[in-house]
Design a protein around this motif. Sequence first.
Motif, PDB file in Angstrom:
ATOM      1  N   GLY A   1       0.809  -1.212   0.000  1.00 24.68           N
ATOM      2  CA  GLY A   1       0.000   0.000   0.000  1.00 24.68           C
ATOM      3  C   GLY A   1       0.840   1.258   0.000  1.00 24.68           C
ATOM      4  O   GLY A   1       0.528   2.234  -0.689  1.00 24.68           O
ATOM      5  N   SER A   2       1.908   1.263   0.773  1.00 24.19           N
ATOM      6  CA  SER A   2       2.799   2.426   0.800  1.00 24.19           C
ATOM      7  C   SER A   2       3.432   2.658  -0.556  1.00 24.19           C
ATOM      8  O   SER A   2       3.621   3.805  -0.989  1.00 24.19           O
ATOM      9  CB  SER A   2       3.896   2.222   1.851  1.00 24.19           C
ATOM     10  OG  SER A   2       3.369   2.283   3.156  1.00 24.19           O
ATOM     11  N   MET A   3       3.759   1.577  -1.250  1.00 23.14           N
ATOM     12  CA  MET A   3       4.373   1.725  -2.570  1.00 23.14           C
ATOM     13  C   MET A   3       3.382   2.302  -3.572  1.00 23.14           C
ATOM     14  O   MET A   3       3.732   3.159  -4.394  1.00 23.14           O
ATOM     15  CB  MET A   3       4.904   0.371  -3.040  1.00 23.14           C
ATOM     16  CG  MET A   3       6.123  -0.095  -2.266  1.00 23.14           C
ATOM     17  SD  MET A   3       6.826  -1.615  -2.919  1.00 23.14           S
ATOM     18  CE  MET A   3       5.833  -2.848  -2.090  1.00 23.14           C
ATOM     19  N   VAL A   4       2.128   1.843  -3.521  1.00 23.23           N
ATOM     20  CA  VAL A   4       1.103   2.369  -4.419  1.00 23.23           C
ATOM     21  C   VAL A   4       0.840   3.841  -4.117  1.00 23.23           C
ATOM     22  O   VAL A   4       0.729   4.674  -5.023  1.00 23.23           O
ATOM     23  CB  VAL A   4      -0.195   1.544  -4.282  1.00 23.23           C
ATOM     24  CG1 VAL A   4      -1.330   2.202  -5.062  1.00 23.23           C
ATOM     25  CG2 VAL A   4       0.024   0.123  -4.775  1.00 23.23           C
ATOM     26  N   THR A   5       0.756   4.180  -2.834  1.00 23.21           N
ATOM     27  CA  THR A   5       0.522   5.567  -2.432  1.00 23.21           C
ATOM     28  C   THR A   5       1.664   6.464  -2.891  1.00 23.21           C
ATOM     29  O   THR A   5       1.446   7.572  -3.402  1.00 23.21           O
ATOM     30  CB  THR A   5       0.367   5.661  -0.911  1.00 23.21           C
ATOM     31  OG1 THR A   5      -0.713   4.818  -0.490  1.00 23.21           O
ATOM     32  CG2 THR A   5       0.084   7.084  -0.478  1.00 23.21           C
ATOM     33  N   LEU A   6       2.896   6.004  -2.706  1.00 19.46           N
ATOM     34  CA  LEU A   6       4.058   6.773  -3.123  1.00 19.46           C
ATOM     35  C   LEU A   6       4.047   7.010  -4.636  1.00 19.46           C
ATOM     36  O   LEU A   6       4.274   8.131  -5.107  1.00 19.46           O
ATOM     37  CB  LEU A   6       5.342   6.052  -2.717  1.00 19.46           C
ATOM     38  CG  LEU A   6       6.654   6.645  -3.234  1.00 19.46           C
ATOM     39  CD1 LEU A   6       6.868   8.033  -2.641  1.00 19.46           C
ATOM     40  CD2 LEU A   6       7.824   5.738  -2.900  1.00 19.46           C
ATOM     41  N   ALA A   7       3.779   5.951  -5.395  1.00 18.74           N
ATOM     42  CA  ALA A   7       3.749   6.080  -6.853  1.00 18.74           C
ATOM     43  C   ALA A   7       2.678   7.079  -7.281  1.00 18.74           C
ATOM     44  O   ALA A   7       2.900   7.903  -8.183  1.00 18.74           O
ATOM     45  CB  ALA A   7       3.498   4.715  -7.491  1.00 18.74           C
TER      46      ALA A   7
ATOM     47  N   LEU B   1      13.335   3.682  -8.906  1.00 22.09           N
ATOM     48  CA  LEU B   1      12.933   5.016  -9.363  1.00 22.09           C
ATOM     49  C   LEU B   1      13.200   6.092  -8.324  1.00 22.09           C
ATOM     50  O   LEU B   1      13.688   7.177  -8.651  1.00 22.09           O
ATOM     51  CB  LEU B   1      11.451   5.018  -9.725  1.00 22.09           C
ATOM     52  CG  LEU B   1      11.029   4.286 -10.997  1.00 22.09           C
ATOM     53  CD1 LEU B   1       9.536   4.436 -11.202  1.00 22.09           C
ATOM     54  CD2 LEU B   1      11.792   4.795 -12.216  1.00 22.09           C
ATOM     55  N   TRP B   2      12.881   5.791  -7.039  1.00 24.83           N
ATOM     56  CA  TRP B   2      12.926   6.841  -6.019  1.00 24.83           C
ATOM     57  C   TRP B   2      13.575   6.373  -4.713  1.00 24.83           C
ATOM     58  O   TRP B   2      13.351   6.962  -3.660  1.00 24.83           O
ATOM     59  CB  TRP B   2      11.503   7.317  -5.716  1.00 24.83           C
ATOM     60  CG  TRP B   2      10.738   7.741  -6.930  1.00 24.83           C
ATOM     61  CD1 TRP B   2      11.077   8.730  -7.806  1.00 24.83           C
ATOM     62  CD2 TRP B   2       9.499   7.193  -7.416  1.00 24.83           C
ATOM     63  NE1 TRP B   2      10.137   8.841  -8.810  1.00 24.83           N
ATOM     64  CE2 TRP B   2       9.154   7.906  -8.596  1.00 24.83           C
ATOM     65  CE3 TRP B   2       8.651   6.185  -6.969  1.00 24.83           C
ATOM     66  CZ2 TRP B   2       7.999   7.632  -9.326  1.00 24.83           C
ATOM     67  CZ3 TRP B   2       7.498   5.903  -7.705  1.00 24.83           C
ATOM     68  CH2 TRP B   2       7.185   6.627  -8.864  1.00 24.83           C
ATOM     69  N   GLY B   3      14.386   5.335  -4.783  1.00 25.73           N
ATOM     70  CA  GLY B   3      14.887   4.712  -3.560  1.00 25.73           C
ATOM     71  C   GLY B   3      15.766   5.568  -2.686  1.00 25.73           C
ATOM     72  O   GLY B   3      15.999   5.233  -1.520  1.00 25.73           O
ATOM     73  N   ASP B   4      16.269   6.683  -3.203  1.00 23.47           N
ATOM     74  CA  ASP B   4      17.101   7.557  -2.386  1.00 23.47           C
ATOM     75  C   ASP B   4      16.292   8.658  -1.714  1.00 23.47           C
ATOM     76  O   ASP B   4      16.853   9.454  -0.960  1.00 23.47           O
ATOM     77  CB  ASP B   4      18.208   8.174  -3.240  1.00 23.47           C
ATOM     78  CG  ASP B   4      17.652   9.043  -4.372  1.00 23.47           C
ATOM     79  OD1 ASP B   4      16.515   8.763  -4.825  1.00 23.47           O
ATOM     80  OD2 ASP B   4      18.343   9.978  -4.808  1.00 23.47           O
ATOM     81  N   ALA B   5      14.999   8.744  -1.981  1.00 21.64           N
ATOM     82  CA  ALA B   5      14.168   9.826  -1.437  1.00 21.64           C
ATOM     83  C   ALA B   5      12.756   9.316  -1.186  1.00 21.64           C
ATOM     84  O   ALA B   5      11.789   9.833  -1.745  1.00 21.64           O
ATOM     85  CB  ALA B   5      14.155  11.017  -2.389  1.00 21.64           C
ATOM     86  N   LEU B   6      12.633   8.313  -0.344  1.00 24.26           N
ATOM     87  CA  LEU B   6      11.323   7.707  -0.081  1.00 24.26           C
ATOM     88  C   LEU B   6      10.546   8.446   0.997  1.00 24.26           C
ATOM     89  O   LEU B   6       9.368   8.162   1.215  1.00 24.26           O
ATOM     90  CB  LEU B   6      11.498   6.237   0.323  1.00 24.26           C
ATOM     91  CG  LEU B   6      12.041   5.336  -0.787  1.00 24.26           C
ATOM     92  CD1 LEU B   6      12.381   3.957  -0.235  1.00 24.26           C
ATOM     93  CD2 LEU B   6      11.053   5.217  -1.922  1.00 24.26           C
ATOM     94  N   GLY B   7      11.198   9.380   1.684  1.00 18.97           N
ATOM     95  CA  GLY B   7      10.504  10.179   2.683  1.00 18.97           C
ATOM     96  C   GLY B   7       9.858   9.333   3.764  1.00 18.97           C
ATOM     97  O   GLY B   7      10.452   8.408   4.304  1.00 18.97           O
ATOM     98  N   ARG B   8       8.619   9.648   4.048  1.00 23.19           N
ATOM     99  CA  ARG B   8       7.913   8.969   5.133  1.00 23.19           C
ATOM    100  C   ARG B   8       7.665   7.493   4.844  1.00 23.19           C
ATOM    101  O   ARG B   8       7.316   6.736   5.748  1.00 23.19           O
ATOM    102  CB  ARG B   8       6.580   9.669   5.411  1.00 23.19           C
ATOM    103  CG  ARG B   8       5.601   9.647   4.244  1.00 23.19           C
ATOM    104  CD  ARG B   8       4.395  10.537   4.510  1.00 23.19           C
ATOM    105  NE  ARG B   8       3.500  10.631   3.373  1.00 23.19           N
ATOM    106  CZ  ARG B   8       2.520   9.773   3.122  1.00 23.19           C
ATOM    107  NH1 ARG B   8       2.321   8.742   3.928  1.00 23.19           N
ATOM    108  NH2 ARG B   8       1.733   9.944   2.073  1.00 23.19           N
ATOM    109  N   HIS B   9       7.828   7.089   3.585  1.00 22.75           N
ATOM    110  CA  HIS B   9       7.600   5.696   3.229  1.00 22.75           C
ATOM    111  C   HIS B   9       8.850   4.827   3.456  1.00 22.75           C
ATOM    112  O   HIS B   9       8.790   3.611   3.299  1.00 22.75           O
ATOM    113  CB  HIS B   9       7.193   5.590   1.756  1.00 22.75           C
ATOM    114  CG  HIS B   9       5.954   6.353   1.420  1.00 22.75           C
ATOM    115  ND1 HIS B   9       4.696   5.902   1.757  1.00 22.75           N
ATOM    116  CD2 HIS B   9       5.773   7.547   0.790  1.00 22.75           C
ATOM    117  CE1 HIS B   9       3.793   6.788   1.334  1.00 22.75           C
ATOM    118  NE2 HIS B   9       4.423   7.785   0.748  1.00 22.75           N
ATOM    119  N   GLU B  10       9.983   5.446   3.792  1.00 17.26           N
ATOM    120  CA  GLU B  10      11.256   4.746   3.903  1.00 17.26           C
ATOM    121  C   GLU B  10      11.194   3.455   4.731  1.00 17.26           C
ATOM    122  O   GLU B  10      11.614   2.396   4.265  1.00 17.26           O
ATOM    123  CB  GLU B  10      12.315   5.685   4.505  1.00 17.26           C
ATOM    124  CG  GLU B  10      13.655   5.053   4.802  1.00 17.26           C
ATOM    125  CD  GLU B  10      14.546   4.974   3.575  1.00 17.26           C
ATOM    126  OE1 GLU B  10      15.473   4.155   3.598  1.00 17.26           O
ATOM    127  OE2 GLU B  10      14.306   5.725   2.618  1.00 17.26           O
TER     128      GLU B  10
END
Length: 373
Positions: free
Chosen positions: A4-10, A87-96
């Motif tokens: 879910g976090s991955m879908v939300t992030l995308a 795609l965004w693994g260096d800047a996942l923010g709150r999803h880290e």
Amino acid sequence: MSVGSMVTLAAERIVKPVEGMHRAIAAPWFAALGAVGAPVRVAHDLISRVVYGSIRIGAAAVGVGLDTRVAPDSSSADPLRAFVNGLWGDALGRHEPRVATAMSVRDSSGAPIPLGPELHAAFPDATGRLVVLVHGLVMTERSWDGTDGNPGLIRSLEDSPVLTPVAVRYNTGLAVAANGARLASLLEELHARWPQPVQSIALVGHSMGGLVIRSACAAAVHAGHGWIDDVSDVVAIGAPHRGAPLEKFVDVAARGLRVAPQTRPLADFLETRSQGIKDLRAGTIGHLPGIASSDGAQPSHVRHHFVAGVITSDPAHPVGAVVGDLMVRPASSTSAPTLEPTNVAVLGGVSHFDLLHEPAVIDHVMGWLTPSR
């Protein structure tokens, strides 16, 4: 590690530039209308906020639904996590905490193997000759598996009586130097705890994995790690040692899109691509303090083997030299700065990802790594 976090992030990353372009295109028209268009602008802005907000809420709801159906550590979630990390693994923010992939050794099921007593159970038939497999961008260690009809490299290594494959998974969105430093530390611990006395270590990397290996070797030399002395061979398969054309194109496109306000949100979106992807532009292996930024720190005793693919059936065809394997040109994958190759193989009729399970590639690698006696 929530799906879910991955879908939300995308959804967050994709909706934002679309909304930004929408507003940038509409703004000049409303400005031209002035006070006459003010009521319409208010309605437009309200409706657009509701629409884009609904999309975000809908994506979050879909993510919650997926969380109830897909286990966070299941093989079904792995490809999505690898893609988002790349795609965004260096800047996942709150999803880290829920999305980022920690570098680790993995077993055949994809589960992480702690570097402790569990190593003996995970590698009951361990030999003293390790072959460490490092995958490429947006991939996992499963990329080495191949298919039932076309087994990958790891299957041949598992069948070898003298070689033991060790598959590594990592967050491909991090800077290559960051992953290189982590791999160097991981191998130092693995070397110290391996169930058998280590006779040799071979490192095999596909695409970005080849750059991470070079960075890890430089980091190990700098840190004085013991494992680097046992490295006998490095095999780079389709690695962009001198850069990847696609990333160079994206960099130019992002700069061009920044010129007009209507396309600037799209440029901003392209700029959110990870540092790992950006490092592919020039084949960069060093960004961090204390990590070499060139191959000058590479160990001199190591044999280097380069594998390249071209889509033309004739490996020497001029078109093949230009387009390569559709991701990397042979001039980039067969030559690294200051490194003298021991073996170079250029194969015709294969794409970038075909290299992972191409029988000729596997034959080359097994021939290079299997001791003569």
